[in-house]
Enzyme design. Sequence first.
Site, PDB file in Angstrom:
ATOM      1  CD  GLU A   8     -82.300  12.664 105.435  1.00 14.47           C
ATOM      2  OE1 GLU A   8     -83.493  12.896 105.171  1.00 14.47           O
ATOM      3  OE2 GLU A   8     -81.403  12.751 104.589  1.00 14.47           O
ATOM      4  CE1 TYR A  51     -86.397  10.448 102.505  1.00 12.91           C
ATOM      5  CE2 TYR A  51     -86.356  11.536 104.644  1.00 12.91           C
ATOM      6  CZ  TYR A  51     -85.874  11.405 103.362  1.00 12.91           C
ATOM      7  OH  TYR A  51     -84.835  12.205 102.942  1.00 12.91           O
ATOM      8  CG  ASP A  62     -86.842  13.517  98.902  1.00 14.44           C
ATOM      9  OD1 ASP A  62     -86.827  12.988  97.765  1.00 14.44           O
ATOM     10  OD2 ASP A  62     -86.244  14.581  99.157  1.00 14.44           O
TER      11      ASP A  62
END
Length: 300
Positions: free
Chosen positions: A45, A128, A146
Amino acid sequence: MTAPTKTPSDRSDLHGPVIDWFTEHARDLPWRRPTAGPWGVMVSEFMLQQTPVSRVLPVYEQWLARWPRPADLAKEAPGEAVRAWGRLGYPRRALRLHGAAVAITERHGGDVPTGHAQLLALPGIGEYTAAAVASFAYGQRHAVLDTNVRRVFARAVTGVQYPPNATTAAERKLARTLLPEQDSTAARWAAASMELGALVCTAKSEECHRCPIAAMCAWRLAGKPAHEGPPRRGQTYAGTDRQVRGKLLAVLRDATGPVPQAALDRVWDEPVQRARALDGLVDDGLVEPLAGGLYRLPAS
């Protein structure tokens, strides 16, 4: 003309087709395999932010081979994280990932925490990333927004070609509304909608004939109206401070010891921009100045 928008009662119709499509078409990526574990998911990520999969893959594999657990990275100097980051770009991510590894080691016994709030409390992790790790690593129910997901939702539900430049409260509310009730299904939905945006509902060349929800897409049903919002931000690189910073960091990454100012001066002819880029690297903690006009990657 206002594009048709789905009502909350029928938005669940999107889940099955998208998840079924994902089951058949998802890419076999290393961070999706059970062997990746929560740390592998977290590393991916960080690396995938603003960087395509093709560039991430080789660096990801090398990173996990060298640092298979957060504690392995935490023992190293932060400069080693910057060195291993290579040319992925936005190297402050390497420092943030190193900081997160240190915090995980000190606060959580070396295991990536399971709780969203605990993840969010780690240095360098925003909403996020916390939601993505909780969802993809632990199968929890969170809205993971995203760029790809936001684009899918903008088109399929809101009926516009592109989402706003920055994530809005309305988008977050919509994403929560779209979440399946069951944790495991919600986690699968998060991954599936992200993959759909990456492979089919792309920014420039959407392939509606391959889309499992084309028949329900509000934007398509409205005739694909052109984008009417603020101009979409383009990314430039050549001639920017980012390019100069990258060249300076490349010299430091390749060096086995401190580098003299003269070696850095050779990477860019324009002295004012070069000095500004170097000062920015120092301010960001990516470069450490030493006595005698020497520079190195951060040692602590």
